[in-house]
Design an enzyme around this catalytic site. Sequence first.
Site, PDB file in Angstrom:
ATOM      1  N   GLU A 112     -26.704  14.356  -2.641  1.00  0.00           N
ATOM      2  CA  GLU A 112     -28.118  14.394  -2.256  1.00  0.00           C
ATOM      3  C   GLU A 112     -28.959  13.426  -3.081  1.00  0.00           C
ATOM      4  OE1 GLU A 112     -30.419  17.960  -3.165  1.00  0.00           O
ATOM      5  OE2 GLU A 112     -28.833  18.557  -4.574  1.00  0.00           O
ATOM      6  N   TYR A 133      -9.113  -3.635 -11.241  1.00  0.00           N
ATOM      7  CA  TYR A 133      -9.015  -2.256 -10.764  1.00  0.00           C
ATOM      8  C   TYR A 133      -7.630  -1.669 -10.981  1.00  0.00           C
ATOM      9  CZ  TYR A 133      -6.645  -3.741  -6.448  1.00  0.00           C
ATOM     10  OH  TYR A 133      -5.739  -4.247  -5.552  1.00  0.00           O
ATOM     11  N   LYS A 156      -0.031   5.471  -5.962  1.00  0.00           N
ATOM     12  CA  LYS A 156      -1.003   5.456  -7.058  1.00  0.00           C
ATOM     13  C   LYS A 156      -1.991   6.605  -6.919  1.00  0.00           C
ATOM     14  CE  LYS A 156      -4.089   2.359  -6.745  1.00  0.00           C
ATOM     15  NZ  LYS A 156      -4.658   1.003  -6.617  1.00  0.00           N
ATOM     16  N   HIS A 160     -28.059  20.517  -0.583  1.00  0.00           N
ATOM     17  CA  HIS A 160     -28.297  21.038  -1.926  1.00  0.00           C
ATOM     18  C   HIS A 160     -27.502  22.325  -2.164  1.00  0.00           C
ATOM     19  CE1 HIS A 160     -30.552  21.570  -5.626  1.00  0.00           C
ATOM     20  NE2 HIS A 160     -30.682  22.858  -5.301  1.00  0.00           N
ATOM     21  N   GLU A 182      -7.132   1.647 -13.253  1.00  0.00           N
ATOM     22  CA  GLU A 182      -6.605   2.856 -12.632  1.00  0.00           C
ATOM     23  C   GLU A 182      -5.404   3.390 -13.391  1.00  0.00           C
ATOM     24  OE1 GLU A 182      -7.922   2.251  -7.957  1.00  0.00           O
ATOM     25  OE2 GLU A 182      -6.075   1.307  -8.674  1.00  0.00           O
ATOM     26  N   CYS A 228       0.824  -1.214   0.000  1.00  0.00           N
ATOM     27  CA  CYS A 228       0.000   0.000   0.000  1.00  0.00           C
ATOM     28  C   CYS A 228       0.853   1.258   0.000  1.00  0.00           C
ATOM     29  CB  CYS A 228      -0.942  -0.002   1.200  1.00  0.00           C
ATOM     30  SG  CYS A 228      -2.019   1.449   1.261  1.00  0.00           S
ATOM     31  N   CYS A 244      -1.623   1.794  -2.928  1.00  0.00           N
ATOM     32  CA  CYS A 244      -2.609   2.841  -2.645  1.00  0.00           C
ATOM     33  C   CYS A 244      -2.031   4.250  -2.637  1.00  0.00           C
ATOM     34  CB  CYS A 244      -3.261   2.597  -1.285  1.00  0.00           C
ATOM     35  SG  CYS A 244      -3.466   0.881  -0.803  1.00  0.00           S
TER      36      CYS A 244
END
Length: 446
Positions: free
Chosen positions: A440, A176, A50, A435, A180, A42, A47
Amino acid sequence: MAYDFNLFVIGAGSGGIATARRAAQYGAKVAVAEVDRLGGTCVNRGCVPKKLMVYASHFASHVQEAAGYGWTFEPGQFDWNHMIQAVNNEVTRLNGIYQQMIDNAEVALYQGHARFVDAHTIDVAGKTVTAEKILIAVGGKPHRPEIPGIELAITSDEIFHLAQQPKRMVIFGGGYIGCEFACILNALGTEVTQIIRRDKVLRGFDDDIRTEVQTAMERHGIRIVTDELVSLEKTDSGLQVNLKNNNMVLVDVVGLSALGRKPRLDNLGLKNTRVEVTNGAIAVDAHSQTTESNIYAVGDCTNRINLTPVAISEGRAFADTLYGGQRRVMNYDNVPSAVFTTPEVATVGITEAEAIEKYGEVAIRVYRSRFRPMYYTLPQLEEKTLMKLIVYVQNDRILGAHMVGDGAAEIIQGVAIAIKMGATKADFDATIGIHPSSAEEFVTMR
């Protein structure tokens, strides 16, 4: 028998260090062995670096989008070497923080490759130590298929150290990692071809999500080809990629192999123990215990859910149980995850297909919302966000939430708390939205 340590951890990645620190806090005498830099995949090859590259890849589009708001910028120039150096400097800084953490916890560090001599004895670079309990937290490594010329391809580990930015690149794999890096390099100006074996990227994710992100990737300029890799060969024109359906792709620098990862169990000496390996991964029970009673394993080497926070949670549950008097197990239900593509993907809970398989089609209700976020109206860009909720009709409980779009990971993290607590669609409907925001939509879908 007197042992050198109460606990010896093999592997100083996120899971290993989290376990070592937690056990030491409970008073255990702990050591950890690491052959590489502290922090594991990682921090060093996953992680963290990257995500920094993902940030770097977004600035060109920000400049384009800014024009819609009245800003004018001179054309910029991207410096690959500056980015790579900056990313690796940050990794080095984090290595130092990990060293400080284990020093503060009074955890002994053994630098070198560790292997089992027997169930209680470890050899680390020629030095023998013993421990009452041993935790395996060695993580995983990129998988290289056995095809001619595969040595010419780099893996996701090496991308962070490329001296020059590739002008043309082929990426193998639709998972993934492949997606990525395809998005990162494409946004930085590399001509990217992604070879996938199935018709859609991100196998295992919700089908609507897969379709949405693949459509966006192709719209942004990534060429996605459904085919299989046969061989690689070096030619005067570049690296030639030969595919099964008589297709050929030429790249000028390198092909990136992104065909998944597998547990890093080579030369670990497991044959000197009774630890069982199933389908290439260490077999463990709910308490991360292997078939050798004093040996445990957490993280990617067990191939359960291969995410850094999962490895950390598994390790802490192990330490709490054995040394903290708090017997508990890791709960794998509703673990959220994200894919840092452009656009971003995030998800928690089960997919629509999984819900139908488990409960039947008539027992679920699906809510979808697909829209252009306000941010893209003035730049007049057709960027879309997709949100999706899967609800179990019988009790109105939300089974899954899925999103493609800006800020997906940040939004789904909050949604995951609600779903983990058993939220219903009525709970979402009763929640007032913020909002104007994309988030939302999750509380206004009807």
